[in-house]
Structure formats: C-alpha cells, structure tokens
Design a protein around this motif. Structure first.
Motif, PDB file in Angstrom:
ATOM      1  N   TYR A   1      12.833  22.508  11.293  1.00 19.74           N
ATOM      2  CA  TYR A   1      12.000  21.996  12.061  1.00 19.74           C
ATOM      3  C   TYR A   1      11.185  20.802  11.256  1.00 19.74           C
ATOM      4  O   TYR A   1      10.977  19.849  11.703  1.00 19.74           O
ATOM      5  CB  TYR A   1      10.897  22.703  12.548  1.00 19.74           C
ATOM      6  CG  TYR A   1       9.999  22.360  13.678  1.00 19.74           C
ATOM      7  CD1 TYR A   1      10.285  21.481  14.563  1.00 19.74           C
ATOM      8  CD2 TYR A   1       8.403  22.588  13.695  1.00 19.74           C
ATOM      9  CE1 TYR A   1       9.341  20.934  15.592  1.00 19.74           C
ATOM     10  CE2 TYR A   1       7.675  22.156  14.444  1.00 19.74           C
ATOM     11  CZ  TYR A   1       7.952  21.466  15.353  1.00 19.74           C
ATOM     12  OH  TYR A   1       7.097  20.818  16.269  1.00 19.74           O
ATOM     13  N   VAL A   2      10.743  21.164   9.928  1.00 16.69           N
ATOM     14  CA  VAL A   2      10.093  20.599   8.981  1.00 16.69           C
ATOM     15  C   VAL A   2      10.956  19.326   8.747  1.00 16.69           C
ATOM     16  O   VAL A   2      10.363  18.284   8.724  1.00 16.69           O
ATOM     17  CB  VAL A   2       9.330  21.156   7.777  1.00 16.69           C
ATOM     18  CG1 VAL A   2       8.988  20.155   6.893  1.00 16.69           C
ATOM     19  CG2 VAL A   2       8.387  22.291   8.160  1.00 16.69           C
ATOM     20  N   ARG A   3      12.261  19.314   8.422  1.00 16.51           N
ATOM     21  CA  ARG A   3      13.006  18.390   8.252  1.00 16.51           C
ATOM     22  C   ARG A   3      13.198  17.427   9.406  1.00 16.51           C
ATOM     23  O   ARG A   3      13.120  16.035   9.107  1.00 16.51           O
ATOM     24  CB  ARG A   3      14.402  19.025   7.893  1.00 16.51           C
ATOM     25  CG  ARG A   3      14.305  19.321   6.271  1.00 16.51           C
ATOM     26  CD  ARG A   3      15.805  20.125   5.884  1.00 16.51           C
ATOM     27  NE  ARG A   3      15.795  20.622   4.875  1.00 16.51           N
ATOM     28  CZ  ARG A   3      16.501  21.451   4.159  1.00 16.51           C
ATOM     29  NH1 ARG A   3      17.634  21.934   5.152  1.00 16.51           N
ATOM     30  NH2 ARG A   3      16.596  22.012   3.037  1.00 16.51           N
ATOM     31  N   SER A   4      13.244  17.869  10.540  1.00 11.85           N
ATOM     32  CA  SER A   4      13.148  16.903  11.715  1.00 11.85           C
ATOM     33  C   SER A   4      11.929  16.228  11.850  1.00 11.85           C
ATOM     34  O   SER A   4      12.053  15.077  12.492  1.00 11.85           O
ATOM     35  CB  SER A   4      13.446  17.846  12.976  1.00 11.85           C
ATOM     36  OG  SER A   4      12.327  18.586  13.275  1.00 11.85           O
ATOM     37  N   ILE A   5      10.903  16.837  11.435  1.00  9.89           N
ATOM     38  CA  ILE A   5       9.552  16.178  11.575  1.00  9.89           C
ATOM     39  C   ILE A   5       9.485  14.879  10.516  1.00  9.89           C
ATOM     40  O   ILE A   5       9.044  13.727  10.690  1.00  9.89           O
ATOM     41  CB  ILE A   5       8.392  17.108  11.380  1.00  9.89           C
ATOM     42  CG1 ILE A   5       8.317  18.050  12.615  1.00  9.89           C
ATOM     43  CG2 ILE A   5       6.951  16.362  11.067  1.00  9.89           C
ATOM     44  CD1 ILE A   5       7.325  19.082  12.389  1.00  9.89           C
ATOM     45  N   ILE A   6      10.089  15.135   9.307  1.00 11.40           N
ATOM     46  CA  ILE A   6       9.907  14.230   8.049  1.00 11.40           C
ATOM     47  C   ILE A   6      10.778  13.021   8.674  1.00 11.40           C
ATOM     48  O   ILE A   6      10.417  11.901   8.440  1.00 11.40           O
ATOM     49  CB  ILE A   6      10.674  14.957   6.966  1.00 11.40           C
ATOM     50  CG1 ILE A   6       9.678  15.972   6.287  1.00 11.40           C
ATOM     51  CG2 ILE A   6      10.842  13.939   5.770  1.00 11.40           C
ATOM     52  CD1 ILE A   6       9.929  16.766   5.363  1.00 11.40           C
ATOM     53  N   SER A   7      11.903  13.468   9.083  1.00 10.98           N
ATOM     54  CA  SER A   7      12.992  12.228   9.959  1.00 10.98           C
ATOM     55  C   SER A   7      12.286  11.465  10.840  1.00 10.98           C
ATOM     56  O   SER A   7      12.431  10.183  10.679  1.00 10.98           O
ATOM     57  CB  SER A   7      14.239  12.930  10.505  1.00 10.98           C
ATOM     58  OG  SER A   7      15.066  11.900  10.957  1.00 10.98           O
ATOM     59  N   SER A   8      11.484  12.172  11.648  1.00 10.50           N
ATOM     60  CA  SER A   8      10.762  11.337  12.627  1.00 10.50           C
ATOM     61  C   SER A   8       9.519  10.554  12.050  1.00 10.50           C
ATOM     62  O   SER A   8       9.459   9.227  12.590  1.00 10.50           O
ATOM     63  CB  SER A   8      10.136  12.237  13.853  1.00 10.50           C
ATOM     64  OG  SER A   8      11.145  13.082  14.319  1.00 10.50           O
ATOM     65  N   VAL A   9       8.748  11.126  11.046  1.00 13.17           N
ATOM     66  CA  VAL A   9       7.913  10.321  10.604  1.00 13.17           C
ATOM     67  C   VAL A   9       8.245   9.141   9.817  1.00 13.17           C
ATOM     68  O   VAL A   9       7.708   7.968   9.789  1.00 13.17           O
ATOM     69  CB  VAL A   9       7.099  11.180   9.608  1.00 13.17           C
ATOM     70  CG1 VAL A   9       6.134  10.595   8.638  1.00 13.17           C
ATOM     71  CG2 VAL A   9       6.275  12.345  10.500  1.00 13.17           C
ATOM     72  N   GLN A  10       9.598   9.392   9.193  1.00 14.56           N
ATOM     73  CA  GLN A  10      10.067   8.141   8.348  1.00 14.56           C
ATOM     74  C   GLN A  10      10.240   7.220   9.422  1.00 14.56           C
ATOM     75  O   GLN A  10      10.256   5.821   9.002  1.00 14.56           O
ATOM     76  CB  GLN A  10      11.303   8.803   7.754  1.00 14.56           C
ATOM     77  CG  GLN A  10      10.942   9.535   6.411  1.00 14.56           C
ATOM     78  CD  GLN A  10      12.137  10.121   5.674  1.00 14.56           C
ATOM     79  OE1 GLN A  10      13.138  10.438   6.284  1.00 14.56           O
ATOM     80  NE2 GLN A  10      11.959  10.519   4.419  1.00 14.56           N
TER      81      GLN A  10
ATOM     82  N   THR B   1       0.702  -1.113   0.056  1.00 12.44           N
ATOM     83  CA  THR B   1       0.026   0.151   0.087  1.00 12.44           C
ATOM     84  C   THR B   1       0.804   1.184  -0.141  1.00 12.44           C
ATOM     85  O   THR B   1       2.015   1.346   0.525  1.00 12.44           O
ATOM     86  CB  THR B   1      -0.684   0.242   1.089  1.00 12.44           C
ATOM     87  OG1 THR B   1      -0.059  -0.065   2.413  1.00 12.44           O
ATOM     88  CG2 THR B   1      -1.839  -0.987   1.097  1.00 12.44           C
ATOM     89  N   ARG B   2       0.351   2.390  -0.449  1.00 16.60           N
ATOM     90  CA  ARG B   2       1.236   3.308  -0.743  1.00 16.60           C
ATOM     91  C   ARG B   2       0.249   4.589  -0.571  1.00 16.60           C
ATOM     92  O   ARG B   2      -0.809   4.539  -0.570  1.00 16.60           O
ATOM     93  CB  ARG B   2       1.601   3.992  -2.298  1.00 16.60           C
ATOM     94  CG  ARG B   2       2.765   2.678  -2.859  1.00 16.60           C
ATOM     95  CD  ARG B   2       3.169   2.830  -4.244  1.00 16.60           C
ATOM     96  NE  ARG B   2       1.723   3.128  -4.935  1.00 16.60           N
ATOM     97  CZ  ARG B   2       1.659   3.376  -6.378  1.00 16.60           C
ATOM     98  NH1 ARG B   2       2.688   4.041  -6.752  1.00 16.60           N
ATOM     99  NH2 ARG B   2       0.596   3.516  -6.974  1.00 16.60           N
ATOM    100  N   SER B   3       0.750   5.541   0.213  1.00 16.03           N
ATOM    101  CA  SER B   3       0.161   6.907   0.564  1.00 16.03           C
ATOM    102  C   SER B   3       1.185   7.914   0.324  1.00 16.03           C
ATOM    103  O   SER B   3       2.407   7.704   0.525  1.00 16.03           O
ATOM    104  CB  SER B   3      -0.387   6.710   2.009  1.00 16.03           C
ATOM    105  OG  SER B   3       0.734   6.666   2.776  1.00 16.03           O
ATOM    106  N   VAL B   4       0.518   9.149   0.246  1.00 14.08           N
ATOM    107  CA  VAL B   4       1.330  10.420   0.329  1.00 14.08           C
ATOM    108  C   VAL B   4       1.244  11.298   1.412  1.00 14.08           C
ATOM    109  O   VAL B   4      -0.184  11.525   1.883  1.00 14.08           O
ATOM    110  CB  VAL B   4       1.061  11.216  -1.083  1.00 14.08           C
ATOM    111  CG1 VAL B   4      -0.350  11.765  -0.982  1.00 14.08           C
ATOM    112  CG2 VAL B   4       2.089  12.499  -0.931  1.00 14.08           C
ATOM    113  N   MET B   5       2.001  11.638   2.089  1.00 14.70           N
ATOM    114  CA  MET B   5       1.929  12.449   3.288  1.00 14.70           C
ATOM    115  C   MET B   5       2.337  13.834   3.212  1.00 14.70           C
ATOM    116  O   MET B   5       3.356  14.011   2.519  1.00 14.70           O
ATOM    117  CB  MET B   5       2.580  12.176   4.619  1.00 14.70           C
ATOM    118  CG  MET B   5       2.752  13.207   5.630  1.00 14.70           C
ATOM    119  SD  MET B   5       3.536  12.402   7.335  1.00 14.70           S
ATOM    120  CE  MET B   5       2.424  11.828   8.209  1.00 14.70           C
ATOM    121  N   THR B   6       1.557  14.942   3.279  1.00 15.44           N
ATOM    122  CA  THR B   6       1.633  16.317   3.024  1.00 15.44           C
ATOM    123  C   THR B   6       1.641  16.769   4.667  1.00 15.44           C
ATOM    124  O   THR B   6       0.844  16.627   5.332  1.00 15.44           O
ATOM    125  CB  THR B   6       0.860  16.851   2.221  1.00 15.44           C
ATOM    126  OG1 THR B   6       0.677  16.216   1.028  1.00 15.44           O
ATOM    127  CG2 THR B   6       1.003  18.497   2.065  1.00 15.44           C
TER     128      THR B   6
END
Length: 844
Positions: A664-673, A637-642
């Motif tokens: 901050y957004v880059r750190s959030i992206i890293s945490s989400v990954q 399954t694939r999804s796109v997160m914005t």
C-alpha cells in the motif's frame, strides 16, 4: 453608527414633539423594565411591542411609538459601546506595538553605531598595516571586537547550587543581550509585516553560531499565565516529545533554577531525533518583568552531565528564553529568543539545510509559541463553542494528539514498544510493530456500538522520498482534495474496523465535496495556517455480510502548511479513523504525509499550478503548451516527503498485514511521484499564474464567448480594456477583480471555469473547482433567490441577483454586493454554460 445615533435621537425628538411636544422621560422603574425586556428581545416587532405594554402595566401609559424609539436608541448605544471597546482595544495594541517599534529602533541604532565604530576601527588598522609590518595583536583586537559578543568565554562552574546560580545569571545576561541588545545581528524574516493584527515582529539571525530567531509581540494574557504556557513546551511545540524536570533549586530572590532533559522528535525518517540537557532560570526583574531563560549544560561549565541516549543526538541550546513585560491596560509584551546548534553534521547532506535554517526554526518554534498565546487569548476573550459543540481547547487537544501520534509512529522509539521488522529484499519501506499494551489501550476502549476487541498489535509502514520542483503547499492541497487519486477506500475501511469504529450516522453541514469525499470543517487557527476537519467517505464494494465493516467512514484530519507564501513552512496532512461521537478520548491511530522544504529560497508560483493535473495524470505529461501568462521565476526547489501509515491488527495476521501495508505504501509513493511529475514546472511549462489550460485554444474561445454574451445582453463591455486578440481578452478576464465563474447547464450544475478572483473566493483550484456544485455555495436565502431568477436567466438570457451571503469550499461565509448571471452563447448562438459575476465580494 454616529449617523444611526443621530437618526435615533431625531426620531425620539420627533416622537416626543408629535405626541407630547417634548421628550419622554422614563421613571427608573420603567427603564429597569425596558432594560429587562431589551435583554430578552433587542429588536421586538410591532406586535411584540404591543404585547410588552399589555404584559407590563408600568409601561401602559407609554405610546408604542415611544417604545419603538427607546429600543432604537438602546440598540444604538449598545453598538456605540461595542465600537468604543473595540477602538480602545485597537488603541492599546497600537500603543504597545509603537513601544515595541521604538525599542526596536533604539536597538537598531545601537547596532548601527557599533558597526560604524567597528568599520572605522577596521579601516584605521588596515591603513596602519599598509604602512608597517602586520600587527597580530591589533588583528586579535579587531576579531574580538567583532565576535566576542557572540561567543563569550565562561569561567568554569560546578554542580553546586552556587555554581548553578552563577551559570543561570550568565545565561540571563546573554539572553537579554540577544532579546533587547545587539549581541546578535537580526534581520527581518522574509514575508513578515508587523502590524496590530500580525503574529508579531519576527527576525532571524545573520552570521552567528547555529540558528537563531527572535520575535516580539503583544498578547492579551497576564505575564504569569504567559510564562506558565511557554514553560509547558509539549502543549504548543509539536516537535517536543517530552520535558522532564530533573531538579529544582529555589533562589534567594524568589526565582527558580531547574535542570531539564528535553527530547525532540525527528521530522523525517532520514534523521535521528535530538535531545537537550538544559538549565532553566525563572526570575522577576526589578521593573516587574518575568524572565524565563534556558541554555544547554556542557562540560565547559563543569555542571551536571548526562551520558548520550540511544537513538538521540545531543544538540545544544545557546542562551534563549522569554522576556515577559506587563502591558498598560492589560496583556503582556513578550520577547522570544530561540538559539540552537542542531548538529547538522549528523544528518545526510541533503537534509542539512533543514538544520541550518533560522527561518525553519522561526516557523516551527518561535512563531508557534506566539500563535499558541494568541489562540489561547482569543479563546479566553470569546469563550465560544465551535462546530459540533466543541470548545477550542478540546479541538486543539485533538490536533495535538494527531500530530503526536504521527510523530511517535514516524520515530518508532524502542521505549514506546516499537520493534523493527525485516525487509523483503528492498529497503524503501520500513516496517515497525508495536505490541505494547499501553499503545493498544487507547484502541480498545468500549464504544457504544458494542463491537468486540479485534486488535492486539499495531504496525507502521513508513518511507521518505525526495521531491524536486514541487511546492509542498500545492502537493498537499492536491492530496487533500483528491484522496481518490492515492487512497484505497477498502484499506481505509479495514483501518476503521480494526479499531472498532462502527457504522456512522454523522450529521453535519456539507461545505465541500471532492471526488466522493465530504469535508466538514471543525476548527482553524487565527491565521488559518492549520485546519482541523472531518472527512466523510462513502465506501463502495463492501460486503453487507461483514458486520464490522462500516458503510460510511469518518476521518479526523489535520491540514497545515497550505499557505504557499509562508517561507520555510512544512506541509502536513495527518488523519485517523474516528467514531461519530468524536469523543475527547476517542482512539486515534494517525497516518499521513509530511512535506518539508529543504531550500530557503522562496518559491514564486501560483496556487493554481494544479489546474491541468487531471489531463497530466491521464497522459503522464502535459506536453509543451503555449503560455499566455507572465513567466515564473526559475530556480530549483527540493523537499523531502515522509509517509507513515499505521494499521491495527491481530497478532496471527502479522505477515498478511505486513505485506498489505508494504504494498500500500509503495502504491502511494508511486501515486505521489506521478502527481509530483504532473505538478513540476518542467511538465507544466514556464507559465505564469494563468497556467496551462488557460493557454489552450478552448480557454481563449470561452473567454471571447463570455465577453460577447455579456455585451449582447447588458449593452456594455465586461472588461474595461482588454486590447485586441483572444490572448489579451483571456488575460484581462483572468485578472478581473470581480469573481467570474462558469457552471454547466445540467440538472445539478457544477463549476467548470473561474478566474483568479473566483478561485480565491471559493478557496479552491481549477481542478477541484469541478467538484463544487452551484447550490453548495449559496445559503438558503441565496438558493431561493437563485431559484426565482433562474427562469428569467433561461428566457431573457440574464438576471441581476441582489447581494447576500455565499460559502467558499472551506465553509467560510462570503458577502457580495450583487451578482449578475447570464447565458454564454457559442458561435451558433446555442447556450454553452451560465456565467456568474460576484461584485465587491469579501470574506465575512
């Protein structure tokens, strides 16, 4: 209730024979006085009844026992009246649903007849073609017989009133052929089950041009009110940015023809927004039904045209609309058809399933319209005031403002004042700045705390990322319940201070606590597909000298899409700092996440896939652990997160805020990954609903201890049939229908384990379970019972607790018939934890 009435009548007869040998007859004046007293106090105590007799001289000659019987009978009649009203309402719903189903059955029979005819026709000509030369004229007849009703040819029209009316009449005919006819082959939408309490009968198209969805339902509103709500598309369709009426032409029959220009937000940063040039025709049919139908105007009709608009892709709406019929006994029966061509070729290939899915259209548009109607009908019938004294309409307006503000930041239209900033050599995060005074006006309203204006610009940092094999509902639930895993409280504090949200002294019932945050629910929709709540955060490490830094932060948060079984639903977590007053015009600067599934296939996974996430986040992977559950069906399954975060700032700090926001957004992206990696099936293994930690030796040992301790104390088996071996015991315990949960033996006991029923009852996951304390799930009465029984549990080893009410982590009340608590002993007969079992529980 019938038994209650009989008992009440028997009591009255008994009282009459005991006192006077006959029934008591009350004068009209006495009945009037008793009715007045009943409305003041429906269930008076013995002392209160004697006081009533003294205060009301007209009742002085009636015995207190007779007064008691009168109140019993009066309460019984009231219950009977309410039940009769409820049954009449259900009967009306069932009658209307039966009518809908009969119409649907007739339509399906017509569709079957057409298919049988076309199949016979095709077989006949195929046979003839095998015997003779191919006849191209026959082939064209067959082709037109199969597809003519889907793509009819329109004669040229012009922009005159007569020409527009001709287009409108054609639109009406085509819409009705889709709503009640066989112009489109409809199939039931996956996961939808029609019934008196369902949102409606929802179907999606099969094999037609574009994407289409149809719904039929019953709503408790009059047809004119339904039409008024549905025409106001911006009030219920969250993706609708604006609908401008360009011209209105009345018709001789009392209807109207309108020319509209509509804009839709783009759901992600990876695709442009859509716009439509529409003709809308509203009329009343001969049977009294209201019809509102729409279609796009194009060059093929020679009607009005509009040049392309920058940043928008011109999409097409095929004949669509609403058929609203009055229902016997009040309310309306409504048919909704949405049929669009969203120009999927204009978006990246990975996003095209989103624009080619009729299921997505049904979820976002068709069902959203029905849900809005049902919600408004419920508000009208109940006229209730929800948590914190807010009416549902006011809370819906706050939800709408959150979504709209998030969409505006996500799209960043130049006519709203947004301008694109340069990148720092990497294009992963997009930065936009808005210095429009209209944008800032809402942020600089005067609060009672007297803080000065500190912001004159707004910055938005946004990004999108592709996720693999992570169900959106599970990821969203984790982001909601474990904010500390990705958020920075200092930045939250800065965001609150920048829009002048001062220190708060917020009073509310704490019903959920996850990792330092307190969740206070405000409202939810009928089917709980959307939650509006207040999050209270304790900011640590702030400077006491800083006068504008709040000590506690409040976030208004909108959460939707947490139902993992809903097909095609996007998940959203949108929040904004809020003042404690929660004023209707409070400034909102929304930020958050949107996760959109890109595959139409249904993910068969358990809501408790987050159960081993804590260890996965620490080690980076959970490794290959054994499984004791049923295997989950495979499939990627694939999804796109914005992601979009907004920050208010002073213009001279733009460079610093830009750097902070990008990092901050880059750190959030890293945490989400990192979270997504831990949640993916490749790391959790191919386990079933039991999940990874239930496959560990510790889980099997705990299950054996729970069952052995129960047998030792109660003298009976906990599980009816668990087989032999620890795996069978664990599996049987997990699937036990009664809610079983263990809590630690600490000064403030917290839950450490629960079976599937226990997690369902508490509305949580195994990871979030550890943030719920024992005392928080009981009401005051339950806590008193628990305190009185706790010494017996520690001394005797077990106790039976009488039935009562407890609360889930979402604040929903739960009734249970009884509860059993016992000490769980380990191999050395030392107390390991306390286990609770709630029997016959249900949500109130």
């Amino acid at each position: 209730m019938s038994m209650s009435c009989k008992n009440g009548s028997a009591a009255a007869a008994s009282a009459g024979s005991m006192d006077n040998g006959k029934y008591v007859r009350y004068t009209p004046e006495q009945v009037e006085a008793l009715e007045r007293l009943y409305h003041e106090c429906p269930k008076p105590s013995s002392i209160r009844r004697q006081q009533l007799i003294r205060e009301c001289p007209i009742l002085s000659h009636i015995e207190p026992k007779q007064i008691k019987v009168w109140f019993q009978n009066r309460r019984c009649r009231e219950k009977q009246r309410k039940e009769s009203s409820r049954l009449q309402s259900v009967n009306r719903k069932l009658t209307a649903m039966n009518k809908l189903l009969m119409e649907e059955n007739d339509r399906l029979q017509k569709q079957v007849s057409n298919l049988v005819y076309e199949n016979t026709y095709f077989r006949q000509h195929t046979h003839n073609n095998a015997l003779s030369t191919k006849d191209t004229s026959c082939e064209s007849v067959v082709t037109s017989g199969q597809h003519h009703h889907l793509t009819p040819q329109h004669p040229p029209r012009d922009a005159s009133p007569a020409g527009l009316l001709s287009i409108a009449e054609d639109t009406l005919t085509e819409f009705l052929s889709k709503a009640t006819g066989t112009a489109v082959e409809w199939v039931q939408m996956p996961g939808m089950k029609p019934g008196p309490d369902s949102v409606g009968i929802v179907a999606i198209s099969h094999g037609c041009t574009g994407v289409a969805a149809r719904a039929c339902g019953l709503v408790g509103l009059e047809p004119t009110r339904v039409a008024e709500i549905l025409k106001d598309r911006t009030s219920w369709f969250r993706d609708c940015r604006s609908v401008d009426v360009l011209n209105v032409l009345p018709t001789a029959s009392g209807g109207t023809v309108e020319l509209l220009y509509m804009q839709l937000y783009a759901p992600t940063t990876l695709a442009p927004a859509r716009d439509f040039l529409l003709l809308r025709y509203s009329s009343v049919m001969d049977d009294g039904s209201l019809v509102v139908c729409e279609r796009s105007l194009s060059n093929t009709q020679n009607g009005p045209s509009m040049p392309p608009v920058q940043n928008f892709v011109r999409a097409e709406m095929l004949p669509s609309g609403y058929l609203i019929r009055p229902c016997d006994g009040g309310g309306s029966i409504i048919h909704i058809v949405d049929h669009m061509n969203l120009e999927a070729s204009s978006v990246p290939e990975v996003l095209r399933p989103l624009y080619e899915s009729s299921t997505v259209l049904a979820q976002k548009t068709t069902m959203a319209a029905l849900r809005q109607l049902r919600q408004i009908a419920q508000d009208v019938s109940q006229s209730n005031v929800t948590n914190m004294g807010r009416r549902p309409a006011a809370l819906r307006a706050l939800s709408q403002r959150l979504t709209r503000g998030f969409n505006e930041a996500l799209n960043g239209f130049s006519d709203e004042g947004w301008s694109l900033m340069g990148n720092d050599g990497m294009d992963d995060v997009t930065i936009l700045v808005n210095s429009n005074p209209d944008k800032l006006m809402g942020l600089n309203v005067s609060f009672t705390n007297g803080y000065p204006t500190v912001s004159n610009a707004v910055l938005c940092a946004k990004a999108s990322m592709l996720l693999q094999n992570v169900p959106p509902a599970i990821l969203l639930r984790f982001l909601r319940e474990h904010r500390s895993e990705w958020a920075d409280n200092n930045i939250d504090a800065y965001s609150a201070a920048a829009i002048k949200v001062g220190p708060c002294n917020f009073i509310g019932s704490r019903v959920g606590s996850f990792g330092g945050q307190v969740i206070l629910p405000l409202a939810h929709t009928i089917e709980h597909e959307e939650l509006l709540e207040v999050i209270k955060l304790e900011v640590v490490g702030h400077s006491p000298e800083d006068a504008i830094m709040p000590r506690d932060l409040l976030l208004l948060q909108l959460c939707s899409g947490m139902d993992e079984n809903a097909v095609g639903t996007c998940a959203e977590l949108i929040f904004a700092p809020i003042d404690a007053s929660l004023a209707d015009d409070a400034p909102l600067l929304p930020s958050g996440f949107r996760i959109i599934p890109l595959d139409s296939g249904k993910e068969n996974s358990s809501p408790n896939r987050t159960l081993d996430l804590a260890s996965a986040l620490e080690t980076g992977t959970t490794g290959n652990k054994s499984s004791s559950g049923d295997a989950v069906t495979g499939g990627s399954t694939r999804s796109v997160m914005t992601i979009a975060f907004q920050f208010a700032f002073e213009s001279h700090m733009q460079e610093n805020v830009t750097t902070m926001a990008r990092q901050y957004v880059r750190s959030i992206i890293s945490s989400v990954q990192r979270v997504a990696l831990a949640l993916s099936p490749s790391n959790l293994g191919t386990q079933g609903s039991l999940g990874s930690p239930l496959g560990t030796p510790e889980a099997h040992i705990l299950a054996r201890w729970i069952c052995q301790s129960y047998r030792n104390y109660m003298g009976v088996e906990l599980l009816k049939s668990s087989g032999e071996g620890s795996e069978s015991i664990l599996k049987a315990l997990w699937h036990q229908s009664d809610a079983i949960m263990c809590c630690s033996m600490k000064a403030l006991p917290v839950f450490t384990f629960a079976n599937q029923a226990g997690l369902d009852m508490l509305e949580t996951t195994l990871v979030a379970l550890q943030d719920i304390t024992l005392e928080k799930i009981f009401d005051d009465h339950g806590r008193k019972n628990l305190c009185s029984e706790f010494p017996q549990i520690m001394q005797q080893g077990f106790a039976c607790i009488q039935g009562g009410i407890c609360l889930s982590s979402m604040g929903r009340p739960i009734s249970y018939e009884r509860a059993v608590a016992w000490k769980v002993l380990n191999e050395d007969n030392n107390a390991h934890c306390i286990c609770f079992m709630f029997v016959n529980w249900s949500f109130v």
